[in-house]
Scaffold this active site. Sequence first.
Site, short mmCIF file in Angstrom:
data_model
loop_
_atom_site.label_atom_id
_atom_site.label_comp_id
_atom_site.label_asym_id
_atom_site.label_seq_id
_atom_site.Cartn_x
_atom_site.Cartn_y
_atom_site.Cartn_z
CE LYS A 196 -2.03 2.55 3.13
NZ LYS A 196 -2.08 3.87 2.44
N GLY A 248 7.03 4.86 8.51
CA GLY A 248 6.14 5.99 8.73
C GLY A 248 6.29 6.53 10.14
N GLY A 253 2.95 3.24 13.69
CA GLY A 253 3.76 2.06 13.98
C GLY A 253 3.25 1.30 15.19
CD GLU A 270 12.97 4.42 8.54
OE1 GLU A 270 12.72 5.31 9.40
OE2 GLU A 270 13.04 4.64 7.33
CB CYS A 304 12.66 9.12 8.81
SG CYS A 304 13.55 8.05 7.66
CD GLU A 405 9.89 12.39 12.21
OE1 GLU A 405 10.83 11.95 11.54
OE2 GLU A 405 8.93 11.68 12.59
#
Length: 505
Positions: A196, A248, A253, A270, A304, A405
């Site tokens: 996806k 993501g 996650g 990740e 990231c 972030e």
Amino acid sequence: MSYDKFTDTIRQNHEQAIEEVTRGRQFDAWIKGSSRTSIRGERFETKDPATEKTITTVPRCQEEDVDKAVEAAKKAFNQTWGSLPVDERSEALLDWVETLRANSEELALLESLDTGKPLADAEYEVSEAINYIEYYAQIARGEQGDQLPIGDDTHAFTKHEPYGVAGLIVPWNYPLLLASWKLGPALSAGNTVVLKPAEDSPLSVTRIAQLSEDVLPPGTLNIVHGFGDEAGAPLTRHEDISKLSFTGEGQTGETIMKAAAEQITPVTLELGGKSPFIVFPDADLENAAEIAAEGIFYNTGQSCDAFSRTLVHEDIHAEFLELFRAEAEERIVGDPLAKETTTGPLASKQQFEKVREYIEIGKKEGAALVHGGESISITDSDDGWFVEPTIFDGVENDMRIAQEEIFGPVASVIQFADYNEAVSIANDIDFGLAAGVATTDLSIAHRASDDIQAGTVWVNQYADLVPGTPFGGFKRSGIGRECAKDTLREYQQTKTVNISLGQMD
């Protein structure tokens, strides 16, 4: 910096480019080796971040579409791909690589239009994505188990077998490159795949699936589009998915881990990062400033592993800050299709609003805005989600702009007094994906690399990732490693075979 050279021809150029990559082509789901619309027939738009114009539409897949894709993948695993000898799998993947390389210009243009990244960057990333698939196709041939020395009357050995159907979910910032990090090892190991892509940037991944027609057996690679709760969630909790891999943000996650736990499905994650870049007083400051700028402004900060916290020794702070600001001033914000552009727009309106909000948060927290901070337009209208490269100075590590972030071109400069304080600040974060060190002292380089809690530490460079170097995070930045030979093990189960040879006469 002046933006008055950019005109409405940007919109004309983008309209022409969109026409070129979409002419006569529909971007549908890819199931059982052919294009499929969603069962309900619903579609949604994907937009060009530079002009805010619709590029095309893709199916809005739901649980029933995911079921069809998983069913096709399971059948392909049981009947074709999963039982192919490794050399035949490798040859098929290398044939696919050849096809992808022949269409790399088209893929790069799709990637640039769909994400807003400069075309030159998209060209590089497409090339690297293809290299990763090729890497795994080649090293899979060398995979072997171990013979275990048990005794004269026993022969024991191990072998590595694929899980079955792998469910892969990739983000919007590097759609093709990060897809290749998962597709390469998953397929090379013998799994079939349901992938996806992110709803904001689904086109390049869809196109490489179309380019697998008549190369990979039907059902080996399947693509379902859609939103997380409608397509992603059914994929992560599906009883016939035997392996999950997600890149993501952290909250998603966590949700995926919980869904995987219900089925005892192994996961690779990740997740986010807030990477420190430590500039020690002995560093080559001009080089360090270039690295700091590349580390936070490449891909408009939507990485990231971006160097979003720049830790600078107090003795060199003033000199470094001027060099860093000069680097930011030299970034050319503009049309992603223009050769001179080094910084494109943010990938979506949602991300644009998020970055602008964090810039305001930084101001309210008392950080000093020393460069940028404004949203801009590169035409005579307000089209596009552009934000200037931004530098905050006087940042304290407990500020939100230092801890959360942002995923945009926003750098936080933090001062430190000595080595121990630098490492303490670097590690005082929930994340541990990557870090950087600028120094000319090898002792400091080795010592800092040991002391920093991160999965990757770059010394006097940023993001030098090549096939074969493991990439993944510590702490809340994830589980598992990608990009390396050992990543094949993330998509395989180890079986031990123990054979009695009987008693010797």
